[in-house]
Enzyme design. Structure first.
Site, short mmCIF file in Angstrom:
data_model
loop_
_atom_site.label_atom_id
_atom_site.label_comp_id
_atom_site.label_asym_id
_atom_site.label_seq_id
_atom_site.Cartn_x
_atom_site.Cartn_y
_atom_site.Cartn_z
N THR A 57 10.17 -6.80 16.52
CA THR A 57 11.59 -6.93 16.83
C THR A 57 12.03 -8.39 16.91
O THR A 57 13.22 -8.65 17.01
CB THR A 57 11.91 -6.25 18.18
OG1 THR A 57 11.16 -6.90 19.22
CG2 THR A 57 11.57 -4.76 18.15
N ASN A 110 0.83 -1.20 0.00
CA ASN A 110 0.00 0.00 0.00
C ASN A 110 0.87 1.26 0.00
O ASN A 110 2.09 1.20 0.15
CB ASN A 110 -0.94 -0.03 1.20
CG ASN A 110 -2.25 0.70 0.93
OD1 ASN A 110 -2.28 1.69 0.21
ND2 ASN A 110 -3.33 0.21 1.51
N ARG A 162 3.80 -8.23 20.50
CA ARG A 162 3.64 -9.43 21.31
C ARG A 162 2.42 -10.21 20.81
O ARG A 162 1.47 -9.61 20.31
CB ARG A 162 3.40 -9.06 22.77
CG ARG A 162 4.54 -8.27 23.37
CD ARG A 162 4.72 -8.64 24.83
NE ARG A 162 5.61 -7.78 25.57
CZ ARG A 162 6.91 -7.69 25.41
NH1 ARG A 162 7.50 -8.35 24.46
NH2 ARG A 162 7.66 -6.90 26.17
N GLY A 176 -1.27 -1.13 8.80
CA GLY A 176 -0.68 0.17 8.52
C GLY A 176 0.22 0.69 9.62
O GLY A 176 -0.07 0.53 10.80
N HIS A 180 22.70 0.38 12.59
CA HIS A 180 23.89 1.21 12.68
C HIS A 180 24.71 0.81 13.90
O HIS A 180 24.19 0.27 14.87
CB HIS A 180 23.50 2.69 12.74
CG HIS A 180 22.71 3.10 11.54
ND1 HIS A 180 23.29 3.32 10.32
CD2 HIS A 180 21.38 3.30 11.37
CE1 HIS A 180 22.35 3.65 9.46
NE2 HIS A 180 21.19 3.64 10.06
#
Length: 181
Positions: free
Chosen positions: A163, A83, A178, A140, A113
């Site tokens: 993550t 999208n 979660r 979204g 980084h």
């Protein structure tokens, strides 16, 4: 070994190297074409952007605007829908499986980084791949970090920050994401 080779191998590399600058410039031109062509001329995916990607299946649709770093690390299977407003920073490999849908403004970030300020300022980073399975729905504004795999038929809630790996068939939401079930 070049900095691009190091990047592709998942090793620390310097992102400020001229070859990588040139490759990012090529991607910016492809992205610009995709984002500025009228929809009837662009079709589902601008021609330069399609040529830039590692692979594009059938019935793929990428809404404008879209942004990527390199393009050559992105592989889209059949019937992938991306999208408007999505960004894929593809210093690492990004594979998106058949029938997967990304909501508006989904972000995929492969680069990490360096934690040391001087090394970070010198452009050192490492690229981690992202793998998204088949028939996944990513809501979204979700953010997917490098090194994450999302299993088939999973759902990532809007605004989630992913993550860690997401198991097939599960639903995750929140920051950090979660499982909901």
């Amino acid at each position: 070994m070049t900095e691009k080779d190091r990047m592709l191998a998942g090793e620390w590399y310097c992102c400020l190297e001229p070859e990588l600058d040139r490759l990012r410039a090529e991607a910016r031109n492809a992205v610009h074409e995709h984002n500025t062509l009228s929809p009837d001329r662009r079709g589902a995916l601008g021609p330069l952007l399609s040529a830039c990607f590692a692979g594009v299946g059938e019935e793929v649709f990428v809404e404008a605007p879209f942004h990527c770093s390199y393009g050559f690390n992105i592989r889209l299977a059949d019937q992938v829908y991306i999208n408007a407003g999505c960004t894929i920073l593809d210093s690492g490999r990004v594979e998106i499986g058949e029938g997967t849908m990304l909501g508006p403004s989904v972000q995929i970030y492969c680069a990490e980084h360096h934690r040391d300020a001087e090394r970070r300022r010198a452009g050192e980073e490492v690229a981690r791949p992202v793998s998204i399975g088949r028939n996944v729905w990513i809501g979204g504004g979700a953010i997917i970090l490098g090194g994450v795999s999302i299993g088939d038929a999973a759902i990532v809630g809007a605004g989630a920050v992913v993550t860690r790996d997401v198991a097939a068939g599960s639903i995750v939401a929140g920051n950090p994401a979660r499982p909901l079930r």
